[in-house]
Design a protein around this motif. Structure first.
Motif, PDB file in Angstrom:
ATOM      1  N   HIS A  53     -16.442 -51.843  14.259  1.00 26.28           N
ATOM      2  CA  HIS A  53     -15.095 -51.422  14.681  1.00 26.28           C
ATOM      3  C   HIS A  53     -14.027 -52.149  13.855  1.00 26.28           C
ATOM      4  CE1 HIS A  53     -11.893 -50.237  17.369  1.00 26.28           C
ATOM      5  NE2 HIS A  53     -11.570 -51.506  17.582  1.00 26.28           N
ATOM      6  N   GLN A  57     -11.326 -50.638  11.216  1.00 29.28           N
ATOM      7  CA  GLN A  57      -9.878 -50.868  11.331  1.00 29.28           C
ATOM      8  C   GLN A  57      -9.297 -51.430  10.036  1.00 29.28           C
ATOM      9  OE1 GLN A  57      -7.852 -50.193  13.925  1.00 29.28           O
ATOM     10  NE2 GLN A  57      -9.582 -49.246  14.956  1.00 29.28           N
TER      11      GLN A  57
ATOM     12  N   THR B  72     -10.085 -55.421  18.698  1.00 30.18           N
ATOM     13  CA  THR B  72      -8.925 -54.564  18.941  1.00 30.18           C
ATOM     14  C   THR B  72      -7.633 -55.362  18.800  1.00 30.18           C
ATOM     15  OG1 THR B  72     -10.299 -53.377  20.499  1.00 30.18           O
ATOM     16  CG2 THR B  72      -7.964 -52.877  20.566  1.00 30.18           C
TER      17      THR B  72
END
Lengths: 110, 207
Positions: A53, A57, B72
């Motif tokens: 991930h 990104q 994130t």
């Protein structure tokens, strides 16, 4: 078994190098690494996905949803141009570390 | 009677309850689980043990969620850094061109005023701000150092103007806003560097 710090540090270059051979998915990447290291390089399987991930990104790899052989949804990853450049850098750095270590080992034991 | 599908659905619910989102991420993890169950069953394990093995290999939900959160968070920070870089780039570019216009195109053309030295220094700072903004937008860490230095100079300049009693209220408020934004930039870039550490070779080789 290889120390977890080294396993973590090697995750990105290994993923990039595996994806340089063609697109792949999480489970296949883990199996390939296990097979190539004779089981000595073991990731906690789930931890691969946050790494993937993060790399996605950062624009090193891209992902697409496809289908597995059994018809299930599966996410496939492939290398982007920035990923190729990052892989080259990793190779240079790891080769340099390897060369230094090899040189020191030779001096010690020859 | 062991029901593989029911147990997989249960496992997925546990992952979701631990905060792993969105569903696409759960789909990917579930796919991984199923691939491993299939492989273990091919090698002779029964369904129940194969599922236990696969779930154990994926790991516990909480650390996994924490790792996803970190990933994130890092990407959110990177996005904010880009926005900040654009703001500095635009602000410094506008300021640079405005001062240039005032210096060279105002009525009477270029003149050596008492503010000339101040303007020239300010122009260099604006140019450094443009450079820092471009570098940071392109993802170069050097941009953070350039922009932090520029922001610090802005803080000093703004503080000096706030305490100058000869300036109007509006201009003082503007200086407080710019100084505050500069302080925020210094703080934010410091946090960003701490959150995204990078190993750098030493500047000097001690041989």
């Amino acid at each position: 078994m290889i120390r977890k710090e080294l396993v973590a540090a090697s995750a990105e270059p290994l993923i990039l190098s595996l994806l340089a051979r063609g697109e792949s998915y999480g489970y296949a990447i883990i199996q390939e690494v296990k097979a190539r290291s004779g089981g000595k390089l073991q990731w906690t399987d789930g931890m691969l996905y946050p790494v993937l991930h993060r790399m996605e990104q950062r624009g090193l790899i891209k992902a697409r949803w496809g289908e597995s052989e059994t018809g299930r949804k599966r996410k496939y990853y492939s290398l982007k141009k920035d990923g190729k450049n990052a892989m080259k850098k990793h190779h240079e750095q790891w080769t340099m570390v390897h060369a230094v270590l090899s040189g020191l080992k030779k001096e010690q034991y020859v | 009677m062991f029901d593989l599908e029911q147990r997989i659905a249960e496992w997925r619910r546990q992952m979701q309850a631990a905060g792993i989102q969105p569903p696409a991420r759960l789909d990917e993890l579930e796919g991984h689980l199923r691939d491993d169950v299939q492989l273990q069953m091919k090698s002779g394990m029964d369904q129940e043990r194969a599922l236990e093995h696969a779930a154990a290999m994926i790991g516990r939900a909480e650390p996994l969620r924490a790792e996803f959160d970190r990933a994130t968070h890092a990407s959110g920070l990177r996005m904010m850094v880009r926005v900040l870089a654009l703001l500095w780039l635009a602000g410094c570019l506008v300021s640079f061109t405005t001062v240039c216009r005032e210096m060279f195109l105002s009525s009477g053309g270029f003149r050596a005023t008492p503010f000339l030295l101040f303007n020239v220094i300010a122009q260099f700072i604006y140019l450094a701000g443009v450079l820092g903004g471009v570098l940071l937008f392109l993802g170069a860490r050097s941009g953070t150092y350039v922009l932090r230095t520029v922001a610090l100079l802005f803080v000093i300049a703004c503080a000096a103007q706030v305490f100058d009693s000869g300036l109007g209220f509006g201009w003082r408020m503007w200086c407080i806003a710019v100084g505050g934004f500069s302080l925020f930039t210094i703080y934010f870039l410091h946090k960003f560097l701490a959150a995204t550490p990078k190993l750098r070779p030493p500047r000097k080789a001690y041989v």
